[in-house]
Design an enzyme around this catalytic site. Structure first.
Site, PDB file in Angstrom:
ATOM      1  N   MET A 115       0.839  -1.199   0.000  1.00  0.00           N
ATOM      2  CA  MET A 115       0.000   0.000   0.000  1.00  0.00           C
ATOM      3  C   MET A 115       0.879   1.255   0.000  1.00  0.00           C
ATOM      4  SD  MET A 115      -3.343  -0.991   2.194  1.00  0.00           S
ATOM      5  CE  MET A 115      -2.657  -0.826   3.825  1.00  0.00           C
ATOM      6  N   HIS A 167       9.009   1.473   3.417  1.00  0.00           N
ATOM      7  CA  HIS A 167      10.029   1.528   4.470  1.00  0.00           C
ATOM      8  C   HIS A 167      10.927   0.297   4.355  1.00  0.00           C
ATOM      9  CE1 HIS A 167       7.537  -1.441   6.480  1.00  0.00           C
ATOM     10  NE2 HIS A 167       6.514  -0.608   6.486  1.00  0.00           N
ATOM     11  N   GLY A 222      10.912  -2.521   5.735  1.00  0.00           N
ATOM     12  CA  GLY A 222      10.189  -3.794   5.635  1.00  0.00           C
ATOM     13  C   GLY A 222       9.871  -4.107   4.179  1.00  0.00           C
ATOM     14  N   HIS A 223       9.303  -3.125   3.488  1.00  0.00           N
ATOM     15  CA  HIS A 223       9.000  -3.316   2.067  1.00  0.00           C
ATOM     16  C   HIS A 223      10.291  -3.567   1.278  1.00  0.00           C
ATOM     17  CE1 HIS A 223       5.628  -0.499   3.379  1.00  0.00           C
ATOM     18  NE2 HIS A 223       4.962  -1.545   2.940  1.00  0.00           N
ATOM     19  N   GLN A 265     -10.345  -3.273   1.868  1.00  0.00           N
ATOM     20  CA  GLN A 265      -9.853  -3.902   3.095  1.00  0.00           C
ATOM     21  C   GLN A 265      -9.893  -2.967   4.304  1.00  0.00           C
ATOM     22  OE1 GLN A 265      -6.013  -4.604   1.090  1.00  0.00           O
ATOM     23  NE2 GLN A 265      -5.042  -4.084   3.033  1.00  0.00           N
ATOM     24  N   GLY A 288       5.231 -10.193   3.988  1.00  0.00           N
ATOM     25  CA  GLY A 288       5.936 -10.081   5.257  1.00  0.00           C
ATOM     26  C   GLY A 288       5.277 -10.892   6.360  1.00  0.00           C
ATOM     27  N   ASP A 312       2.684  -9.317   8.951  1.00  0.00           N
ATOM     28  CA  ASP A 312       1.239  -9.507   8.798  1.00  0.00           C
ATOM     29  C   ASP A 312       0.987 -11.007   8.664  1.00  0.00           C
ATOM     30  OD1 ASP A 312       0.232  -6.579   8.368  1.00  0.00           O
ATOM     31  OD2 ASP A 312       2.059  -6.782   7.211  1.00  0.00           O
ATOM     32  N   VAL A 330      11.049  -6.862   9.561  1.00  0.00           N
ATOM     33  CA  VAL A 330      12.161  -5.929   9.734  1.00  0.00           C
ATOM     34  C   VAL A 330      11.794  -4.963  10.859  1.00  0.00           C
ATOM     35  CG1 VAL A 330      13.545  -4.135   8.611  1.00  0.00           C
ATOM     36  CG2 VAL A 330      12.773  -6.123   7.300  1.00  0.00           C
ATOM     37  N   SER A 356       4.216   1.467   8.167  1.00  0.00           N
ATOM     38  CA  SER A 356       3.863   2.784   7.622  1.00  0.00           C
ATOM     39  C   SER A 356       3.104   3.591   8.664  1.00  0.00           C
ATOM     40  CB  SER A 356       2.997   2.621   6.370  1.00  0.00           C
ATOM     41  OG  SER A 356       3.629   1.770   5.442  1.00  0.00           O
TER      42      SER A 356
HETATM   43  P1  AMP Z   1       1.591  -2.890   3.443  1.00  0.00           P
HETATM   44  O1  AMP Z   1       2.110  -1.824   2.533  1.00  0.00           O
HETATM   45  O2  AMP Z   1       1.577  -2.483   4.885  1.00  0.00           O
HETATM   46  O3  AMP Z   1       0.307  -3.500   2.964  1.00  0.00           O
HETATM   47  O4  AMP Z   1       2.663  -4.060   3.388  1.00  0.00           O
HETATM   48  C1  AMP Z   1       3.047  -4.647   2.176  1.00  0.00           C
HETATM   49  C2  AMP Z   1       3.879  -5.861   2.459  1.00  0.00           C
HETATM   50  O5  AMP Z   1       5.017  -5.498   3.221  1.00  0.00           O
HETATM   51  C3  AMP Z   1       3.127  -6.927   3.270  1.00  0.00           C
HETATM   52  O6  AMP Z   1       3.453  -8.217   2.762  1.00  0.00           O
HETATM   53  C4  AMP Z   1       3.670  -6.724   4.648  1.00  0.00           C
HETATM   54  O7  AMP Z   1       3.623  -7.887   5.451  1.00  0.00           O
HETATM   55  C5  AMP Z   1       5.107  -6.340   4.355  1.00  0.00           C
HETATM   56  N1  AMP Z   1       5.670  -5.620   5.496  1.00  0.00           N
HETATM   57  C6  AMP Z   1       5.157  -4.539   6.130  1.00  0.00           C
HETATM   58  N2  AMP Z   1       5.930  -4.201   7.181  1.00  0.00           N
HETATM   59  C7  AMP Z   1       6.941  -5.107   7.238  1.00  0.00           C
HETATM   60  C8  AMP Z   1       8.056  -5.303   8.095  1.00  0.00           C
HETATM   61  N3  AMP Z   1       8.294  -4.500   9.120  1.00  0.00           N
HETATM   62  N4  AMP Z   1       8.878  -6.339   7.834  1.00  0.00           N
HETATM   63  C9  AMP Z   1       8.650  -7.183   6.790  1.00  0.00           C
HETATM   64  N5  AMP Z   1       7.615  -7.049   5.931  1.00  0.00           N
HETATM   65  C10 AMP Z   1       6.766  -6.026   6.150  1.00  0.00           C
END
Ligand code: AMP
Length: 282
Positions: A30, A34, A36-37, A61, A147, A150, A176, A186
């Protein structure tokens, strides 16, 4: 790197890559990227010839009282990060591009959703499964990266891929964290200074529980109590849930053993944070 905003352009780009038998790694997000992404993108870059990143804040969602409008967005910065990570294609559609009409069919996730975030976010995982199905059909990846932060989402997507025979592999990526243990998110930007200082207690409480389990504690209620007490003492957040469940089926455990997850969600004034530890028997 190409930025694509329409489904027709994406289809053409994917067709061109596929015609050259290139492998495609896909990272759905989304945005507001950061570290993690970045970990997902790095893994995708290592393992595939083409890397596709989607950035789409999916309204399906979000519940009516959730943070759809205020969800942080910064597409300029995201493009820089994507470029640095060697992304080939960013798919950044509008809501009307993804959902021009009200959908006549949507996904309804039946298992792994009546617990954890699914309990307090009804319909959330239906929305995730719907958008991910659409994106998988469009991008046709060989591998898709999710990740473990989630973890429930990961379990639901694994169910989706198995049940509907999507011809791709799901690759889980470790969470991460910031230097103090707080899982990168985020939504961390919405923590006040005081809340940010308190938030590492979430992960600390999970690690403390891991140590107790390693020392022989097997009673899930007692472990949940220890985690909850610590969060209540050390933060001003409100606990949404603290749970220990089997992983990936997310079923109740009587005795803590085998493969399981300890997961929590805590609401701060403007951000709801989640974290978890997955323990797998060796
Ligand atoms: P989001 O943009 O929050 O929907 O996350 C997109 C992807 O990044 C999802 O697969 C999340 O699980 C993964 N993600 C978000 N934060 C982290 C993190 N801190 N470490 C690893 N993966 C992450």
């Amino acid at each position: 790197m190409r930025v694509i905003t329409t489904i027709s352009d994406l289809k053409a780009a994917i067709k061109a890559e596929k015609s050259q038998q290139k492998t495609i790694g896909f990272v759905p997000t989304m945005g507001y990227l950061h570290e993690g992404h970045k970990a997902l993108l790095k893994k995708a870059r290592e393992e595939n010839q083409v890397v596709v990143l989607s950035i789409f804040v999916n309204p399906l969602q979000f519940g009516p009282n959730e943070d759809l409008e205020s969800y942080p967005r910064d597409f300029e910065q995201d493009q820089k990060v994507a470029q640095e990570e060697g992304v080939d294609i960013i798919f950044h559609p509008s809501v009307t591009e993804m959902y021009p009409n009200e959908l006549s069919v949507t996904m309804k996730v039946k298992k792994r959703t009546d617990v954890l975030c699914g309990e307090s976010r009804p319909g959330h995982f239906d929305g995730v499964a719907t958008v991910v199905s659409k994106l998988f059909h469009l991008v046709q990846p060989d591998k898709a990266y999710f990740g473990k932060k989630d973890a429930q989402q990961l379990a639901v997507i694994e169910g989706l891929v198995n049940d509907f025979n999507f011809p791709l592999q799901i690759v889980p990526v470790d969470t991460v964290r910031e230097h103090d243990g707080l899982a990168k998110s985020s939504r961390n930007v919405y923590l006040s200074e005081k809340e940010r200082a308190e938030a590492p207690a979430l992960y600390r409480s999970l690690l403390d529980a891991v140590n107790r389990i390693k020392a022989g504690e097997v009673n899930p209620e007692r472990i949940v109590q220890v985690i909850s007490d610590r969060i209540q003492t050390e933060t001003s957040g409100q606990i949404d849930y603290v749970s220990i469940l089997t992983y990936p089926d997310l079923e109740k455990v009587e005795v803590v053993q085998g493969n399981f997850i300890m997961a929590l969600a805590v609401k701060f004034s403007k951000a709801r944070l989640i974290d978890n530890v997955i323990l797998v028997e060796e």
